[in-house]
Design a protein around this motif. Structure first.
Motif, PDB file in Angstrom:
ATOM      1  N   GLY A 151     -35.852  72.945  92.559  1.00 22.51           N
ATOM      2  CA  GLY A 151     -36.284  72.557  90.947  1.00 22.51           C
ATOM      3  C   GLY A 151     -35.580  73.610  90.389  1.00 22.51           C
ATOM      4  O   GLY A 151     -35.159  74.664  90.824  1.00 22.51           O
ATOM      5  N   GLY A 152     -35.862  73.681  88.918  1.00 21.12           N
ATOM      6  CA  GLY A 152     -35.412  74.686  87.936  1.00 21.12           C
ATOM      7  C   GLY A 152     -36.377  74.715  86.648  1.00 21.12           C
ATOM      8  O   GLY A 152     -36.819  74.020  86.513  1.00 21.12           O
ATOM      9  N   VAL A 153     -36.379  76.047  86.211  1.00 21.11           N
ATOM     10  CA  VAL A 153     -36.839  76.288  84.872  1.00 21.11           C
ATOM     11  C   VAL A 153     -35.938  77.126  84.074  1.00 21.11           C
ATOM     12  O   VAL A 153     -34.949  77.784  84.549  1.00 21.11           O
ATOM     13  N   THR A 154     -36.210  76.948  82.511  1.00 21.21           N
ATOM     14  CA  THR A 154     -35.279  77.480  81.754  1.00 21.21           C
ATOM     15  C   THR A 154     -36.246  78.354  80.865  1.00 21.21           C
ATOM     16  O   THR A 154     -37.386  77.900  80.581  1.00 21.21           O
ATOM     17  N   ARG A 155     -35.953  79.688  80.756  1.00 24.92           N
ATOM     18  CA  ARG A 155     -36.871  80.554  80.086  1.00 24.92           C
ATOM     19  C   ARG A 155     -35.850  81.104  79.021  1.00 24.92           C
ATOM     20  O   ARG A 155     -34.712  81.541  79.353  1.00 24.92           O
ATOM     21  N   THR A 156     -36.437  81.464  77.637  1.00 19.74           N
ATOM     22  CA  THR A 156     -35.738  82.265  76.479  1.00 19.74           C
ATOM     23  C   THR A 156     -36.340  83.563  76.754  1.00 19.74           C
ATOM     24  O   THR A 156     -37.400  83.908  76.420  1.00 19.74           O
ATOM     25  N   ILE A 157     -35.387  84.520  76.871  1.00 13.44           N
ATOM     26  CA  ILE A 157     -35.611  85.833  76.884  1.00 13.44           C
ATOM     27  C   ILE A 157     -34.590  86.686  76.113  1.00 13.44           C
ATOM     28  O   ILE A 157     -33.615  86.543  76.268  1.00 13.44           O
TER      29      ILE A 157
END
Length: 104
Positions: free
Chosen positions: A73-79
């Motif tokens: 799976g995967g996740v997206t983060r705003t950094i």
């Protein structure tokens, strides 16, 4: 058949059904939805996430010379205003996150 016997048989059936469900739940591997939820909780400890996905079919992976059945799976983060994507693997049997890598 008397009403007492019918009620008794229904009660016994309900108890046996409940116990069977509990046993199946204990030995059932982690569902993809639970795996994604656990992975998201793990990533949220480092900060908020803005998106996530998981493949529903487990795949066999090798990590440190050992073979695992795992969901990918995967996740997206705003950094710092920039989207960062991470891909992870979750063990089908335990639900543990086996590893994560930044992909973009």
């Amino acid at each position: 058949m008397s009403v007492k016997r019918v009620v008794f048989a229904a009660g016994i059936g309900a108890v046996v059904g409940y116990m069977a469900k509990q046993q199946i739940d204990n030995y059932q591997s982690v569902t993809p939805e639970k795996a994604l939820k656990h992975a998201k909780e793990t990533f949220k400890k480092q900060g908020p996430i803005s998106g996530s996905w998981i493949y529903m079919k487990p795949e066999e992976i090798e990590k440190d010379g050992l073979l695992y059945n795992a969901y990918r799976g995967g996740v997206t983060r705003t950094i710092d205003g920039e989207n960062k994507q991470y891909e992870f693997h979750v063990d089908v049997d335990t639900g543990a996150v086996l590893g994560a890598t930044q992909t973009a």
